[in-house]
Design an enzyme around this catalytic site. Structure first.
Site: not given
Ligand code: NAD
Length: 454
Positions: A156, A228, A262, A352
């Site tokens: 997803k 992550e 990230c 962040e």
């Molecule tokens: P997000 O948490 O908004 O969304 C991530 C994913 O989770 C999306 O696919 C979203 O649709 C899904 N999601 C949302 N609500 C959910 C729920 N209740 N249950 C299950 N899935 C759900 O994050 P984003 O805005 O897409 O990405 C940015 C974030 O990702 C930043 O915080 C960044 O630091 C982090 N990130 C971390 C890493 C790492 O490896 N540590 C790498 C890249 C990005």
């Protein structure tokens, strides 16, 4: 509800609008993936290796088109988008070798004839939930090891990166993946949580709050989960560093892809005499960053949050050293920004923000720098800039980040090594490298004894 994905550099340019399929569509995709899994694992190492290799070839063959799609859908600068495509095919190629790797050990019995074996076996269906910022690389670094070890995959993607994920699924189908082995289901929170409720192993990358909820739900069901999450990454600069080089690295880590990695640097910690020269060099380097490096942030809400945080920091006494504004143009651009004198409890130094904004701190010595760098639960990546081996060794010992990078930007990833944070930045086993192969498998101990007297 409709998922709409639009170009952050030109919000009027809509790439795609699809109906959210709902939780039921996810559950049925998982059921189909579970039915397909037995055949996928039975096909053997050769078939799995060949399929992964064919995806890598397909990505290479469509590299230009894929890079352009990343630029258009998530606003990544072209050079970085090309780099992501090249890394994505390298990831598939790396894991294409994994099906042939040893899957366990052989032991002698404690007494008598027979063989004792350990063996790693797939969990079943891997439910993968990805963020938008690496729209091909992150889905791939989750899917490739899951598939290589004999799991089937339901992915997803983030709504903002739906077009990239669907294109990856098309390339997988064209590369001859059997039906239901690698399925992409678009969606948001509802579809994500349905996946967490049904998959046999869950891998999540995204923001801290969502990730914690995913970990709780998967743990409640008793399925393995890794998450992550966000980072609040520091760069430590010592007086003996090559200040010009450090400023170049830090400017890239603050503003590259508008700070939406990230591992981006958001806290710069200058030690003693490094402060003055670093401040000057960093202001110059950030002022020189152009759109070919920085690009827009993902959307209007992200931009408002950043602008609001900078404004409230200034109200609280912070000084803008460079940037701080929003360029007069279409698209969700934010100027690369460096602030000083930000109060210690301001959200900019506690949370962040995921944008091209960093805070500069001055400390007296290395001890203080390490203490400040470690003063966050979001310990993903820290860079250290020094020519001293002793400082590098002390940093490697005492920094608590998951990734410690000496004389390199905090924002770099080597896909063949384990990747992840510590404390609140990560949960469960590491991603990438060989560590991922362990996460997507479970150990079995097999005792094979003679059926009669030998
Ligand atoms: P997000 O948490 O908004 O969304 C991530 C994913 O989770 C999306 O696919 C979203 O649709 C899904 N999601 C949302 N609500 C959910 C729920 N209740 N249950 C299950 N899935 C759900 O994050 P984003 O805005 O897409 O990405 C940015 C974030 O990702 C930043 O915080 C960044 O630091 C982090 N990130 C971390 C890493 C790492 O490896 N540590 C790498 C890249 C990005």
């Amino acid at each position: 509800m409709t998922i709409t994905s639009s170009n952050p550099a030109d919000p009027a340019d809509v790439l795609l609008a699809v109906e959210e399929p709902g939780g039921e569509a996810v559950r049925s995709a998982v059921l189909r993936a579970r039915a397909a899994q037995r055949g996928w694992v039975a096909a053997g190492a050769g078939a799995r290796s060949a399929a992964l290799g064919r995806i890598a070839d397909a990505i290479d063959a469509h590299a230009g088109e894929l890079a352009a799609l990343i630029v258009r859908e998530v606003g990544k600068p072209l050079a970085e988008a090309r780099g992501e495509v090249a890394r994505t095919s390298a990831i598939w190629r790396y894991y294409a070798q994994a099906p042939y790797a040893a899957a366990g050990e052989v032991h002698e019995t404690a007494g008598g004839p027979g063989l004792l074996l350990t063996r790693r076996r797939p969990h079943g269906v891997a439910g993968l939930i990805a963020p938008w910022n690496f729209p091909l690389a992150i889905p791939s670094w989750k899917a490739a090891p899951a598939l290589a070890t004999g799991n089937t995959v339901v992915l997803k993607p983030a709504p903002e990166a739906t077009a990239c994920a669907l294109r990856l699924a098309e390339l997988a189908a064209a590369a001859g993946f059997p039906e239901d082995v690698f399925t992409v289901v678009p969606g948001g929170a509802e579809e994500g949580s349905a996946l967490v409720d049904t998959a046999d192993v869950v891998s999540f990358t995204g923001s801290t709050g969502v990730g914690r909820a995913v970990v709780r739900a998967a743990t409640e069901r008793g399925v393995p989960v890794q998450a992550e999450l966000g980072g609040l990454n520091a760069a430590l600069v010592l007086p003996d560093a090559d200040i010009a080089l450090a400023a170049e690295h830090i400017a890239a880590a603050v503003a590259g892809y508008a700070g939406q990695k990230c591992t981006a640097t958001s806290r710069v910690i200058a030690v003693g005499a490094a402060y003055g020269p670093l401040r000057e060099a960093l202001v110059k380097a950030l002022a020189a960053v152009d759109e070919a490096v920085c690009g827009p942030v993902i959307g209007s809400a992200a931009r408002e949050r950043l602008v609001g945080a900078v404004g409230s920091a200034v109200e609280a006494g912070a000084t803008v050293l460079v940037g701080g504004g929003v360029p007069e143009r279409a698209g969700w651009y934010v100027e690369p920004t460096l602030l000083a004198d930000v109060p210690a409890e301001h959200p900019l130094v506690r949370e962040e923000f995921f944008g091209p904004v960093a805070v500069l701190h001055e400390v007296a010595d290395l001890d203080e720098a390490i203490e400040l760098a470690n003063d966050t639960p979001h310990s993903l990546a820290t860079s250290v800039h020094t020519r001293s081996l002793d400082v590098a060794l002390a940093a490697a010992d005492r920094l608590d980040a998951g990734m410690i990078r000496v004389n390199a930007p905090s924002s770099g990833v080597d896909f063949h090594l384990p990747f992840g944070g510590t404390k609140g930045a990560s949960h469960g086993e590491r991603e990438q490298g060989r560590a991922a192969l362990d996460f997507y498998t479970v150990g079995r101990t097999v005792s094979v004894l003679p059926g009669g007297s030998l």
